[in-house]
Design an enzyme around this catalytic site. Sequence first.
Site, PDB file in Angstrom:
ATOM      1  CG  ASP A 128      -1.670   1.240   1.457  1.00 34.68           C
ATOM      2  OD1 ASP A 128      -2.351   1.674   0.520  1.00 34.68           O
ATOM      3  OD2 ASP A 128      -1.590   1.802   2.565  1.00 34.68           O
TER       4      ASP A 128
ATOM      5  CG  ASP B  28      -1.955   7.671   0.420  1.00 29.86           C
ATOM      6  OD1 ASP B  28      -0.977   7.676  -0.347  1.00 29.86           O
ATOM      7  OD2 ASP B  28      -2.981   8.346   0.220  1.00 29.86           O
TER       8      ASP B  28
ATOM      9  N   GLY C 122      -5.293   3.018  -3.330  1.00 29.10           N
ATOM     10  CA  GLY C 122      -6.596   3.587  -3.619  1.00 29.10           C
ATOM     11  C   GLY C 122      -6.483   5.080  -3.873  1.00 29.10           C
TER      12      GLY C 122
END
Length: 290
Positions: free
Chosen positions: A82, A84, A171
């Site tokens: 991921d 962030d 995302g």
Amino acid sequence: MDKIIVLIASPPALGFEAALKSAFASIQGKSFRWLARGEACEFIPADTADCEARLRALFRDSAVDIAAVPLTDRRKRLLVADMDSTMIAQECIDELAALAGVGDRVSAITLRAMGGEIDFETALRERLSLLAGLSVEHLDRLLAATRFTQGGRTLVQTMKAHGAYTILVSGGFSPFTSHVAGVLGFDEHRANDLILENGKLTGRAREPILGRDAKLTALRDVRDKLDVPKSLTMAVGDGANDLDMITEAGLGVAYRAKPILRERAHAHIDHGDLTALLYLQGYSKDEFVS
């Protein structure tokens, strides 16, 4: 399955070694090895559950991460990470929102999404709609001010030097993943594409939105394409939308994560930097590639 216990002190401390010597008077184990003197070590316990419980009690007031990981297939051939609050120490959409003057409203939605209260795709659409009209110049400013999580480049470069494939999934938005992947050396990156008009954000992203399901799909797609066994995959993240890829990976690591992810991950790192993921794989510090 046989397990090996890894302990990581942050920051490294002489007191860590003394505490370990005291612990081993009552905890049986074998094959003790320092991965970095005074910082990280590993050993095979006689009784994993009992030993882990005793160590967590011993170090409950110390900045020491403890993980019991499978003894076999330790060095992974695929890393899915991921972005962030994992590979970088910020939430990009929250910082964009601050520049747009809607920081509090967007942050509240972010917290609800990361805690699993609302689905990620809905949350992203709501937050993006509040950013309509923001100039792309703000994107450039944030890119230049990216705050990278300590140890990230070492994690990526060390795994790549030992034959692993690395992919950054988010995302968030592709301008950020492109920048972060380039700086850290990821082989590939995936994220949402912003729709711009006349140099400004429209408040929309191209569909379909890349979220929780897409992260899991990325892990499976790359794993199958490269013919990597599940046991040789690793995923790392911090929020609810990382849950599926974390539980699907051979070793899923919650990094300074929300409770919903921390409780389900195979291992969690609460204190160390991202090089902790190398220690979990049995790398010693003298094998790190910066």
